[in-house]
Write a protein that holds these residues in place. Structure first.
Motif, PDB file in Angstrom:
ATOM      1  N   PHE A   1      76.893 -14.478 -73.482  1.00 60.14           N
ATOM      2  CA  PHE A   1      75.465 -14.301 -73.242  1.00 60.14           C
ATOM      3  C   PHE A   1      74.589 -14.967 -74.295  1.00 60.14           C
ATOM      4  CE2 PHE A   1      77.458 -10.736 -71.024  1.00 60.14           C
ATOM      5  CZ  PHE A   1      76.834 -10.801 -69.790  1.00 60.14           C
TER       6      PHE A   1
ATOM      7  N   ILE B   1      76.311  -3.971 -62.870  1.00 58.63           N
ATOM      8  CA  ILE B   1      75.505  -5.179 -63.072  1.00 58.63           C
ATOM      9  C   ILE B   1      76.084  -6.025 -64.204  1.00 58.63           C
ATOM     10  CG2 ILE B   1      73.260  -6.035 -63.856  1.00 58.63           C
ATOM     11  CD1 ILE B   1      72.005  -3.621 -62.364  1.00 58.63           C
ATOM     12  N   ILE B   2      76.409  -5.387 -65.346  1.00 57.52           N
ATOM     13  CA  ILE B   2      76.961  -6.126 -66.478  1.00 57.52           C
ATOM     14  C   ILE B   2      78.304  -6.759 -66.119  1.00 57.52           C
ATOM     15  CG2 ILE B   2      77.846  -5.936 -68.849  1.00 57.52           C
ATOM     16  CD1 ILE B   2      75.784  -3.723 -69.309  1.00 57.52           C
TER      17      ILE B   2
ATOM     18  N   THR C   1      77.706  -9.949 -63.938  1.00 56.85           N
ATOM     19  CA  THR C   1      76.754 -10.976 -64.363  1.00 56.85           C
ATOM     20  C   THR C   1      77.465 -12.249 -64.837  1.00 56.85           C
ATOM     21  OG1 THR C   1      75.141  -9.310 -65.043  1.00 56.85           O
ATOM     22  CG2 THR C   1      74.863 -11.525 -65.938  1.00 56.85           C
TER      23      THR C   1
ATOM     24  N   ALA D   1      71.313 -15.032 -67.631  1.00 60.36           N
ATOM     25  CA  ALA D   1      72.410 -14.161 -68.077  1.00 60.36           C
ATOM     26  C   ALA D   1      71.931 -13.106 -69.075  1.00 60.36           C
ATOM     27  CB  ALA D   1      73.545 -14.999 -68.666  1.00 60.36           C
TER      28      ALA D   1
ATOM     29  N   ILE E   1      69.486 -10.613 -67.320  1.00 55.15           N
ATOM     30  CA  ILE E   1      70.137  -9.587 -66.487  1.00 55.15           C
ATOM     31  C   ILE E   1      70.805  -8.546 -67.368  1.00 55.15           C
ATOM     32  CG2 ILE E   1      71.978  -9.180 -64.804  1.00 55.15           C
ATOM     33  CD1 ILE E   1      71.355 -11.974 -63.658  1.00 55.15           C
ATOM     34  N   LEU E   2      71.413  -8.987 -68.476  1.00 56.62           N
ATOM     35  CA  LEU E   2      72.033  -8.058 -69.413  1.00 56.62           C
ATOM     36  C   LEU E   2      70.996  -7.059 -69.940  1.00 56.62           C
ATOM     37  CD1 LEU E   2      74.531  -7.232 -71.128  1.00 56.62           C
ATOM     38  CD2 LEU E   2      73.724  -8.842 -72.868  1.00 56.62           C
TER      39      LEU E   2
ATOM     40  N   ALA F   1      70.132  -4.507 -67.238  1.00 59.48           N
ATOM     41  CA  ALA F   1      71.186  -3.503 -67.077  1.00 59.48           C
ATOM     42  C   ALA F   1      71.147  -2.479 -68.200  1.00 59.48           C
ATOM     43  CB  ALA F   1      72.557  -4.185 -67.038  1.00 59.48           C
TER      44      ALA F   1
ATOM     45  N   ARG G   1      85.032  -7.841 -69.075  1.00 54.91           N
ATOM     46  CA  ARG G   1      84.402  -7.263 -67.887  1.00 54.91           C
ATOM     47  C   ARG G   1      85.160  -6.037 -67.362  1.00 54.91           C
ATOM     48  NH1 ARG G   1      80.628 -10.973 -65.817  1.00 54.91           N
ATOM     49  NH2 ARG G   1      80.835 -13.079 -66.719  1.00 54.91           N
TER      50      ARG G   1
END
Length: 421
Positions: free
Chosen positions: A39, A96-97, A100, A110, A113-114, A117, A185
Motif C-alpha cells: 500500500f 474490504i482489506i 483490495t 489502494a 480503500i485501506l 476499511a 491477506r
C-alpha cells in the motif's frame, strides 16, 4: 436471578464476539510489516511503517463516533443488538482489506480503500468497547464483577494472540516473499469469516436485567450524560495513561523489537506470543483480587510502577541482544499494565446509571483512545525518525503520572457502584 451457569454462558458469548473484533483489529498491527509495501511502497522501512501507523491512527479517529452512535444504540435498543451490529461492521472492514488490490495495481486507490476499511473498523470497535464493558458488568453477579468484567481484556488479548498465532504459522509455512506478496491477506479472510460464527452466538445472548428494567425510561441521551461531568472526566483521566501504556507494550513493542532493537521477525513473534499469553492469564486473577481489596489498589499498582519503571524498562530493552532479555522486559511492563487492563471496564461501568451506561463508558474512553492510544505508534516512529526515540519513553511516563493523580483523587467504585442502584 440468573444461575451462575447462565451468567457464564452469556459472558462467554459476549466475550467471543469481543475476541473476533479485536482479532480483526490486531491483524492489521501484526501484519503491517508485511503489507506495508503493498500500500505504501518506499525504500525506507521506517517510512513504510510510519504510513501504516498513520492509517492505524486514522482508524482510531472513528472510535469516538462509534462510541457515540453504538453507545446510544445500546442504551436505547439493548446491549445484544448493538454488539451484533458492531461485529458485522468489523467483518465488512476485514473483507474490504483482504480483497483490495495493491498500489502497483490501482495506485492511490489502494491506500484510499485501506483508509476507508479502517474507518469502518474504528467505528465498530468504538462501539464495541463501551457496550461490551457494560454488558459484562451488568451480567456479572454482585461480588464477582471485577472477575467477570476482566474477561473483556482476556478476549481482547486472545484476539491479539490468535492474530500472532496465525502470523507464526504463516511465517513457518510461507516464504517472506509470499507473505509480503499475498499471504498477509489470509488473516483478514479468517477474521471476516469468524464474524459469521460470532453473529450466531450473539443472536442467542440474553439481554441484561438492568437494561430490561429501564425499558420505560428515556435512554442514551447526551444531555443526560452531561449531568455526570466528574465521571466523564474521570474516565478520560483513568484511560489516558492506561491506553498509551497498553498500546506501547502490546502493539508498538513488536515493531520496536524489529526496527530498533534488531531482533529477527520470527523471534519477536514468539516473544510477543508468550508474553501476551501470560498477560491474558493474569487478567481474571487481578479482576478477582479487585473484588476482594477494591479497585484503587490495582490502579495505584499500575500508576506508581508505570511512572517509576517505564523509562528504565524501555531504555534497557533498546539495548538488549537476547530474546530472553527482551521477553523479560516486555513481561515486566505487561505485569504493571495489568493493574489497569484487568479492571478498567468495571470501574467505568460502575460510574454511570443504566440508562446512559454504554454511552458514558464508551464516549469519553473512545475520545481519549483516539487522541492518545491511536497515535502511540505514530509518535514513537516519528521520534525515532528524528533520532529522539528516548523522548517517547518520557512521554509514556508523563501520561501515566497524570493518570496516577486521577487514581489518587477518585473514589473506589467498588464501594460506590451504580450497578447496585
Amino acid at each position: 436471578m440468573r444461575s451462575e451457569k447462565k451468567i457464564i454462558s452469556n459472558v462467554l458469548k459476549g466475550s467471543l464476539g469481543n475476541l473476533i473484533e479485536w482479532f480483526d483489529w490486531y491483524v492489521y498491527a501484526s501484519f503491517a510489516i508485511y503489507f506495508a509495501p503493498s500500500f505504501f511502497p518506499a525504500h525506507d522501512k521506517t517510512a513504510e511503517l510510519l504510513s501504516t501507523a498513520a492509517v492505524f491512527a486514522i482508524g482510531f479517529l472513528m472510535r469516538p463516533l462509534g462510541s457515540l452512535v453504538l453507545g446510544k444504540y445500546a442504551d436505547q435498543h439493548g446491549r445484544r443488538a448493538a454488539l451484533t451490529l458492531s461485529v458485522l461492521i468489523m467483518a465488512s472492514g476485514s473483507f474490504i482489506i483482504a480483497l483490495t488490490p495493491s498500489y502497483a495495481q490501482i495506485g492511490l486507490f489502494a491506500p484510499a480503500i485501506l483508509i476507508l476499511a479502517r474507518l469502518f473498523q474504528g467505528l465498530s470497535l468504538g462501539g464495541e468497547y463501551g457496550t461490551s464493558a457494560t454488558y459484562l458488568s451488568e451480567m456479572a453477579s454482585a461480588g464477582h464483577r471485577g472477575f467477570y468484567a476482566s474477561f473483556q481484556y482476556v478476549t481482547l488479548i486472545s484476539g491479539q494472540l490468535i492474530a500472532l498465532g496465525v502470523q507464526i504459522i504463516l511465517q513457518m509455512t510461507m516464504t517472506e516473499a509470499a507473505l509480503t506478496s499475498w499471504g498477509w491477506r489470509i488473516p483478514f479472510f479468517i477474521g471476516a469469516l469468524g464474524a459469521l460464527v460470532v453473529l450466531i452466538l450473539r443472536l442467542s445472548m440474553e439481554e441484561s436485567d438492568q437494561f430490561i428494567a429501564q425499558s420505560k425510561k428515556a435512554k442514551g441521551r447526551l444531555r443526560d450524560l452531561m449531568r455526570y461531568p466528574k465521571a466523564v472526566l474521570t474516565v478520560v483521566g483513568l484511560t489516558l495513561g492506561g491506553t498509551i501504556a497498553f498500546y506501547t507494550y502490546t502493539t508498538y513493542l513488536q515493531k520496536f523489537m524489529i526496527n530498533s532493537v534488531g531482533l529477527p521477525k520470527q523471534q519477536v513473534a514468539w516473544i510477543n506470543f508468550a508474553a501476551l499469553f501470560i498477560f491474558m492469564i493474569l487478567q481474571p486473577f487481578a479482576g478477582a483480587l479487585s473484588d476482594k481489596i477494591g479497585r484503587k489498589p490495582l490502579l495505584f499498582w499500575f500508576g506508581g510502577l508505570g511512572t517509576v519503571l517505564t523509562i528504565p524498562i524501555l531504555t534497557l530493552l533498546s539495548h538488549v541482544k537476547s530474546g530472553w532479555a527482551a521477553f523479560g522486559l516486555m513481561m515486566a511492563g505487561l505485569i504493571i499494565v495489568t493493574g489497569y487492563t484487568s479492571i478498567n471496564a468495571i470501574v467505568k461501568a460502575e460510574m454511570f446509571p443504566t440508562e446512559i451506561r454504554a454511552l458514558g463508558v464508551g464516549l469519553p474512553y473512545g475520545l481519549t483512545v483516539a487522541i492518545f492510544g491511536g497515535t502511540v505508534e505514530y509518535v514513537a516512529l516519528y521520534l525515532k525518525k528524528i533520532n529522539h526515540e528516548n523522548w517517547f519513553f518520557i512521554y509514556v511516563t508523563l501520561v501515566i503520572a497524570i493518570s496516577l493523580a486521577v487514581y489518587w483523587r477518585m473514589t473506589d467504585t467498588k464501594h460506590t457502584s451504580k450497578l447496585d442502584e
